[in-house]
Each structure stands twice: as C-alpha cells, then as structure tokens.
Write an enzyme that holds these catalytic residues in place. Structure first.
Site, PDB file in Angstrom:
ATOM      1  N   SER A   1     -46.087 -87.135 -45.807  1.00 27.52           N
ATOM      2  CA  SER A   1     -46.326 -86.060 -46.762  1.00 27.52           C
ATOM      3  C   SER A   1     -46.844 -84.814 -46.076  1.00 27.52           C
ATOM      4  O   SER A   1     -47.642 -84.880 -45.137  1.00 27.52           O
ATOM      5  CB  SER A   1     -47.351 -86.518 -47.813  1.00 27.52           C
ATOM      6  OG  SER A   1     -47.735 -85.449 -48.654  1.00 27.52           O
ATOM      7  N   LYS A   2     -46.397 -83.658 -46.577  1.00 28.01           N
ATOM      8  CA  LYS A   2     -46.863 -82.380 -46.058  1.00 28.01           C
ATOM      9  C   LYS A   2     -48.353 -82.173 -46.344  1.00 28.01           C
ATOM     10  O   LYS A   2     -49.024 -81.393 -45.674  1.00 28.01           O
ATOM     11  CB  LYS A   2     -46.044 -81.247 -46.685  1.00 28.01           C
ATOM     12  CG  LYS A   2     -46.214 -79.897 -45.999  1.00 28.01           C
ATOM     13  CD  LYS A   2     -45.175 -78.920 -46.509  1.00 28.01           C
ATOM     14  CE  LYS A   2     -45.328 -77.577 -45.778  1.00 28.01           C
ATOM     15  NZ  LYS A   2     -45.845 -76.528 -46.618  1.00 28.01           N
ATOM     16  N   ARG A   3     -48.861 -82.898 -47.346  1.00 26.75           N
ATOM     17  CA  ARG A   3     -50.283 -82.775 -47.681  1.00 26.75           C
ATOM     18  C   ARG A   3     -51.181 -83.301 -46.558  1.00 26.75           C
ATOM     19  O   ARG A   3     -52.352 -82.957 -46.481  1.00 26.75           O
ATOM     20  CB  ARG A   3     -50.590 -83.531 -48.970  1.00 26.75           C
ATOM     21  CG  ARG A   3     -49.902 -82.978 -50.204  1.00 26.75           C
ATOM     22  CD  ARG A   3     -50.381 -83.693 -51.459  1.00 26.75           C
ATOM     23  NE  ARG A   3     -49.664 -83.262 -52.629  1.00 26.75           N
ATOM     24  CZ  ARG A   3     -48.590 -83.857 -53.111  1.00 26.75           C
ATOM     25  NH1 ARG A   3     -48.094 -84.916 -52.494  1.00 26.75           N
ATOM     26  NH2 ARG A   3     -47.993 -83.416 -54.203  1.00 26.75           N
TER      27      ARG A   3
ATOM     28  N   LEU B   1     -50.857 -82.849 -43.273  1.00 27.29           N
ATOM     29  CA  LEU B   1     -50.443 -82.196 -42.034  1.00 27.29           C
ATOM     30  C   LEU B   1     -51.462 -82.343 -40.912  1.00 27.29           C
ATOM     31  O   LEU B   1     -51.099 -82.498 -39.746  1.00 27.29           O
ATOM     32  CB  LEU B   1     -50.164 -80.712 -42.283  1.00 27.29           C
ATOM     33  CG  LEU B   1     -48.763 -80.361 -42.800  1.00 27.29           C
ATOM     34  CD1 LEU B   1     -48.558 -78.863 -42.827  1.00 27.29           C
ATOM     35  CD2 LEU B   1     -47.681 -81.019 -41.955  1.00 27.29           C
TER      36      LEU B   1
END
Length: 522
Positions: A255-257, A259
């Site tokens: 997930s980009k959350r 990073l």
C-alpha cells in the site's frame, strides 16, 4: 446459448495507478481476451471532488503503456455509456424507486444520534448491530408529512433476516453469509447521492458484466451486492476474488499508505534509491513523486511492458510449476480462473528484475538503441544542452554494456562514454585516492602505458588486452596495479564494462588525453 464474457475494471480517479490495481485490471483483461469477450474500463467517481482530468490521466497512461486496450469506456465509448459513475445518477434513482416500490428498500428517518445509540446498545450487550427499522412502523402519510417538512432520510435495503445469501466464487469457492447478522445498508444518502455498493451493482447489471474479478478485500461487499442483484432481478454475475499483493517480507497488503516502511524495506530500498538517482536527471521529481507502488514508476525508469506484464501475470496465477517467462499471447491462451491461487501474492522485486532482464536481453539491438536514446536526449533537454548523439556509436555502447543495461534509464549510469572530447571527467574520489594517490607506483606505470597506447596498432580490444598483459609481465607487477588505475584514468570510475572494450570504444585520442589529465591531477 453461451453468454459472451464481459469484464470490467472500475478504478477511482486517485491520481496514480497502483501496481496491485493494475494486476487486477490485467486479470480482468486476460479473462476477456481468453474468451474473445469484452473488457470495459469504468470510472467509479462517485466522489465528485476526486473526478478531475489530472487524476484520470495516470490511469489511462498506464493502460496505454502496457498495451491493455479497453473495448468500451472513456475516450472509446460504447453502447452502455456513460462510463463515469458521476454521469449515471439517473440510473441509480430509477433503481432506488424500483426497490422502494417492490418493498426491497425503505426510507429510514432515524437520526445519526439514534443510530449511534443503537450501535452502542448492541455493543454493550455483545451483540452484532443490526438496523432497528423504526421507520418501517411509519404510515405512508407520516412518511409523506416528514418528507414535506424536510426531515432527512436515507434509503436502505431491507435485508431478509431469515435466510442466508451465498455465492460460488470462482477463486474462493462457496461463500455464504447469515443475513440475520447484517445491518440494512444505505443505498442513497439524505443528500441524494449514492453509495458505492449500490451504484456498482446497477452499473454491472446495466453493462451486462458477466464476471466480476477483483481483489479479495472486496469479498466483504459481496453479500450486499448479491442481495441487491437478487432484489433488482438481475442475472447473478460470476464473482472471482483474487489474492491481494503483499509487501516484500510481509503478509500485509502492498500500500502507498505505508511508504515509509516500504522505503526502508531491504527488498525495496534499492528501487526507491534508484528513483532518487535517475528521476531528477530527467525532470520527473524523485521517489517522493514516483515510487514502486505506482505503475508510472516503471514506465519512467524505462522498464519494458513485457517484463511488467510477465511479472503481474505471475502474481497469483501460474501456467505450471516451472514456467516463469511468458509472453502475453501465451498467458492469454492459457489464462483461466481456476489457475488463480487463494494465497496472498508476494511482491518480489528480485523476481520482477529477472523478468525485466529476460525481455530486455531478448530485445533487438535497434529497439535497445531507441530506448536508450530517449533517455540520453531527455537528460540533455533537462540540462539545457543538445549535443548530437551518434546512433552508430550508441549501438556500440549498448552492445558493449550488454546485460548491464537492465532498464533503458541505466544508460545514464555511463555519462563518461558520451562526454565531448574537452569535457572533464567526474572522478570517484575514494577510488582515485586509493588507486592513484596512495598507490605511489601508479602514476609512473600509467605514464608508461599511456605512451604505449599512443602508438599501438590496431586500437582494438584484443590488441589492448595483449598490450597491457605484456606490460605487466615486462614490469614484473600484478595486473591489478595497472588496470584499476587505467580504468579510473579513462572513465573516472572503479567499475564498469570490460576495460579493453571500453578503451577501444573511446578511441586512442580520447584515452590518451584523459590519462594525461588524470596524471596532472595526481
């Protein structure tokens, strides 16, 4: 009669295309192509604030780069448009009225405070929360009066609590839910807007979608959607919930959350670092702009669509237990839903690189030259220069570098091969000190080799190889005492392509002049 296969991918306009979402889209596309069916791209933009042109372009760009054309959808059209949820409200209103008229839905006038109190009461009794349904006791006249007074209400699906709802998922198998444990879901908010679970069912039915292939986290939505299809009298679609993609070394969804964690992951750190090395040279930001979770990262760094498609198709699907490298036509021919696994699919950067390397190595030389030329020219444009790049020379560079060119942007790691004659080298200072300053014999040896290079004929790799080895024998030294100093003097670096091939490529005059400049620096 067999119903033609119709699949859809329905992203929200987030401003980027997630690599996991692209894998889901690929599976939808593959199933449609395998069955000679239709693949639809639909934009689920019920959140109006997110429907902006800039947010859509990365989605379209990713599909086009990978060559995954859509048969119906934005910019293509089709018989079931429009293909934006924001433009389909009339269909949702009609469906709401149909459900209200048939008794499958009702208007709920309960306030948020009442609902919160109901939830709290259920929790205190350690029970599942289900809708209290006070509004079902209202007469039509009372409902009309409250509506006329402007009292807010939502429309809810009336869940049949005395039964179960089940689907036979093409990946998960038989799955069922107890309707008696489900709250009545909201279909339309008090402001007249519609919920995703409702809108997507109306869209799927109107667009005649036969197979809903999506990530497994949507399995929790399926009970409500199956009930809605049933209440609306729709033919039930086939559901196939595919495994989500996990971050390297984790069982958590990529997930980009996350990073910050991904950036520090040993498996992904190199990919983030690479973005920070390459993207600024090209005017495309850095790893805070593009990262390995985004499809555009791979496009901008010069990966091949064939490599990415190969990697994505193998995330949760396989042809057999041994075949890794698969061209897209082979995947299309063999893609079936029963080959999709249930277990989460781990994102493996090393395996992705191996797929990329396989397709890069198979690429014809002319296409490699074209790809590398694009990056060299882009770097010049960003730097404000326009030095001509000789295609024949670039071809020799590409051939010499061979497997060192894993992606097209790797050509930017070799600026020393493209400097003009009078341009100064940039030296690896640590290597310079170690090989040319601390090694006190190196300047003298380098001076003698320079003089030999000035007259040797022919100036090609085999001759230069023999010259240096004969020199080592005559001087009674180890080969490392001269080759390291020679490489740094000519390229500025401690490592690189074959030394003698590099000398031959650069030519006598440039090699001699660079050695002279290096000696002056010692």
């Amino acid at each position: 009669m067999t119903v033609p296969v119709r699949t859809r991918f329905a992203p929200s306009p987030t401003g980027y295309m997630h690599i996991g979402g692209m894998r889901t889209a690929l599976f939808c596309w593959l199933w449609a192509r395998h069955n000679r069916g239709t693949f639809i791209l639909r934009i689920d933009d019920t959140d109006q604030q997110r429907h902006v042109e800039e947010a859509l372009q990365p989605i379209f760009r990713a599909f086009r780069w990978l060559g995954l054309n859509w048969d119906e959808g934005p910019e293509v059209g089709g018989p079931f448009g429009p293909y934006f949820q924001s433009q389909r409200s009339h269909l949702y209103r009609d469906a709401v009225e149909k459900l209200l008229a048939s008794g499958h839905a009702y208007r709920d006038f309960d306030t948020p405070e009442q609902i919160a109190a109901d939830r709290q009461a259920a929790e205190s009794q350690k029970q599942n929360y289900v809708t209290v349904r006070r509004s079902l006791d209202l007469t039509p006249a009372q409902q009309a009066e409250w509506t006329a007074q402007g009292k807010p209400s939502v429309v809810r699906l009336l869940v049949p609590r005395d039964r179960k709802i089940a689907v036979d998922d093409a990946v998960r198998g038989h799955v069922e839910w107890d309707c008696g444990l489900m709250p009545d879901p909201v279909l339309m908010r008090s402001d007249g807007s519609f919920l995703y679970n409702f809108a997507t069912v109306v869209d799927d039915a109107q667009m005649q979608i036969t197979h809903i292939i999506r990530a497994e986290e949507h399995l929790t939505n399926t009970a409500v959607q199956a009930l809605l299809h049933e209440a609306l009298g729709n033919p039930p679609p086939v559901f196939a919930h595919i495994p989500f993609i996990t971050a390297p070394g984790s069982n958590k969804k990529l997930s980009k959350r996350d990073l910050l964690k991904l950036r520090n992951s040993p498996a992904l750190k190199k990919m983030f670092d690479r973005a920070d090395e390459i993207l600024p040279q090209l005017g495309w930001g850095d790893s805070s702009t593009l990262n390995p979770v985004m499809v555009e990262y791979y496009e901008r760094l010069g990966y091949l669509p064939a490599g990415i498609l190969n990697a994505l198709s193998r995330l949760g699907w396989s042809l057999d237990d041994k075949t890794e490298h698969l061209p897209l036509p082979t995947v299309i021919e063999n893609f079936t839903l029963d080959r999709i696994v249930k277990a989460p699919a781990g994102f493996d950067p090393e395996k992705l690189q191996s797929y990329q390397a396989n397709w890069m190595n198979a690429l014809p030389l002319d296409e490699k030259i074209d790809g590398c030329l694009t990056y060299l020219q882009r770097k010049q444009e960003v730097a404000g220069t326009t030095t001509p790049i000789d295609r024949e020379f670039l071809g020799r560079v590409v051939a010499m570098l061979g497997e060192r060119l894993r992606v097209f942007s790797d050509i930017l790691d070799y600026p020393e091969l493209f400097l003009s004659t009078d341009a100064p080298l940039v030296y690896d200072e640590k290597a310079f000190q170690q090989r040319l300053v601390t090694a006190t014999e190196a300047p003298g040896l380098l001076t003698n080799v320079r003089d030999l290079l000035a007259t040797v004929e022919p100036f090609d790799a085999p001759t230069l190889d023999k010259l240096v080895h004969d020199f080592v024998t005559a001087e009674g030294i180890k080969i490392g005492q001269i080759v390291h100093a020679l490489r740094i003097a000519v390229t500025g670096k401690a490592v690189g392509a074959g030394l003698f091939e590099t000398l031959a490529l650069l030519g006598r005059d440039l090699c001699v002049s660079r050695i002279t400049a290096t000696l002056a620096r010692c």
